[in-house]
Scaffold this active site. Sequence first.
Site, PDB file in Angstrom:
ATOM      1  N   GLY A  51      11.630  86.850  31.836  1.00 55.71           N
ATOM      2  CA  GLY A  51      12.570  86.993  30.734  1.00 55.71           C
ATOM      3  C   GLY A  51      11.887  87.776  29.638  1.00 55.71           C
ATOM      4  N   GLU A  52      12.110  87.397  28.418  1.00 55.44           N
ATOM      5  CA  GLU A  52      11.501  88.113  27.286  1.00 55.44           C
ATOM      6  C   GLU A  52      10.682  87.113  26.479  1.00 55.44           C
ATOM      7  OE1 GLU A  52      10.244  90.634  24.553  1.00 55.44           O
ATOM      8  OE2 GLU A  52      11.495  88.997  23.839  1.00 55.44           O
ATOM      9  N   CYS A  83       5.644  86.160  35.241  1.00 55.41           N
ATOM     10  CA  CYS A  83       5.890  87.311  34.376  1.00 55.41           C
ATOM     11  C   CYS A  83       5.955  86.874  32.914  1.00 55.41           C
ATOM     12  CB  CYS A  83       7.145  88.054  34.830  1.00 55.41           C
ATOM     13  SG  CYS A  83       7.160  89.745  34.219  1.00 55.41           S
ATOM     14  N   ARG A 140       8.304  95.258  34.414  1.00 52.99           N
ATOM     15  CA  ARG A 140       7.709  95.295  33.065  1.00 52.99           C
ATOM     16  C   ARG A 140       6.674  94.170  32.910  1.00 52.99           C
ATOM     17  NH1 ARG A 140      11.246  94.508  28.933  1.00 52.99           N
ATOM     18  NH2 ARG A 140       9.957  95.794  27.586  1.00 52.99           N
ATOM     19  N   HIS A 175       7.214  88.601  40.420  1.00 51.06           N
ATOM     20  CA  HIS A 175       8.382  87.727  40.581  1.00 51.06           C
ATOM     21  C   HIS A 175       8.533  87.258  42.033  1.00 51.06           C
ATOM     22  CE1 HIS A 175      10.387  88.429  36.643  1.00 51.06           C
ATOM     23  NE2 HIS A 175       9.649  89.511  36.676  1.00 51.06           N
ATOM     24  N   GLU A 177      10.139  84.933  43.171  1.00 52.93           N
ATOM     25  CA  GLU A 177      11.487  84.397  43.458  1.00 52.93           C
ATOM     26  C   GLU A 177      12.430  85.497  43.950  1.00 52.93           C
ATOM     27  OE1 GLU A 177      10.214  85.098  40.587  1.00 52.93           O
ATOM     28  OE2 GLU A 177      11.737  85.881  39.230  1.00 52.93           O
TER      29      GLU A 177
HETATM   30  N1  GLN Z   1       8.203  92.419  29.493  1.00 57.26           N
HETATM   31  C1  GLN Z   1       8.550  91.029  29.322  1.00 57.26           C
HETATM   32  C2  GLN Z   1       7.758  90.440  28.152  1.00 57.26           C
HETATM   33  O1  GLN Z   1       6.800  91.021  27.724  1.00 57.26           O
HETATM   34  C3  GLN Z   1       8.268  90.261  30.605  1.00 57.26           C
HETATM   35  C4  GLN Z   1       9.096  90.847  31.701  1.00 57.26           C
HETATM   36  C5  GLN Z   1       9.524  89.866  32.756  1.00 57.26           C
HETATM   37  O2  GLN Z   1       9.401  88.650  32.616  1.00 57.26           O
HETATM   38  N2  GLN Z   1      10.098  90.396  33.807  1.00 57.26           N
HETATM   39  O3  GLN Z   1       8.095  89.409  27.647  1.00 57.26           O
END
Ligand code: GLN
Length: 205
Positions: A51-52, A83, A140, A175, A177
């Site tokens: 996520g972010e 991630c 990312r 990831h 999953e």
């Molecule tokens: N780029 C996101 C971050 O820095 C992480 C990306 C992801 O979880 N797929 O939070």
Amino acid sequence: MADRVPAIGVLALQGDVEEHLVALRRAGAQAHAVKQRDQLDELDGLVIPGGESTTVMKLLQRFGLASPIVERVRAGLPLWGTCMGMIVASHDVADLKQPTLDVLDVTVRRNAFGRQNESAEVDLNVPAIGAKPFAAVFIRAPWVERVGPGVELLASREGHGVMVRQGNVLATSFHPELGGDTRIHEYFLSIVREALRIGKRSTAA
Ligand code: GLN
């Protein structure tokens, strides 16, 4: 008596929750989306998905989840961050003053593989799950820049750490999953089963 089926929560404030629930069930766990503090007490393990990271850290604080998660993980609850989850679990983020849970003694760099490599599928060597390479999806993704004492490096891509473990805390930049291979979910469940056995021993003693 047979071991009970572990109950795993997937933090569901934002991100790819459903895919983890499916993969965890296929790997042999019960899996539930977790949004509230009282749900934490029913868990044998917790996954923080992609996520972010800045958004999720704010939401964790706003909903009063950050400290209860840290307390439980420090007391031995298995945690797996994928991630964004790796970033949130880390000690700190290179070049950014971004708050984290600080339950894994690593420094990560966000969006580290560069723009042209933002999304990639890479055959990774992960000896801990067997000889066959793991088709790892990176989106990312962060990499690990520093590992503290007691942190095992379980896989690298282009010379940078992308899978690490410190006792009950596991983190992957990629990831697992996404894609049908559940070996890393099974690996996390082996950490959970180990924690359940240790917990039983200490309550029996
Ligand atoms: N780029 C996101 C971050 O820095 C992480 C990306 C992801 O979880 N797929 O939070």
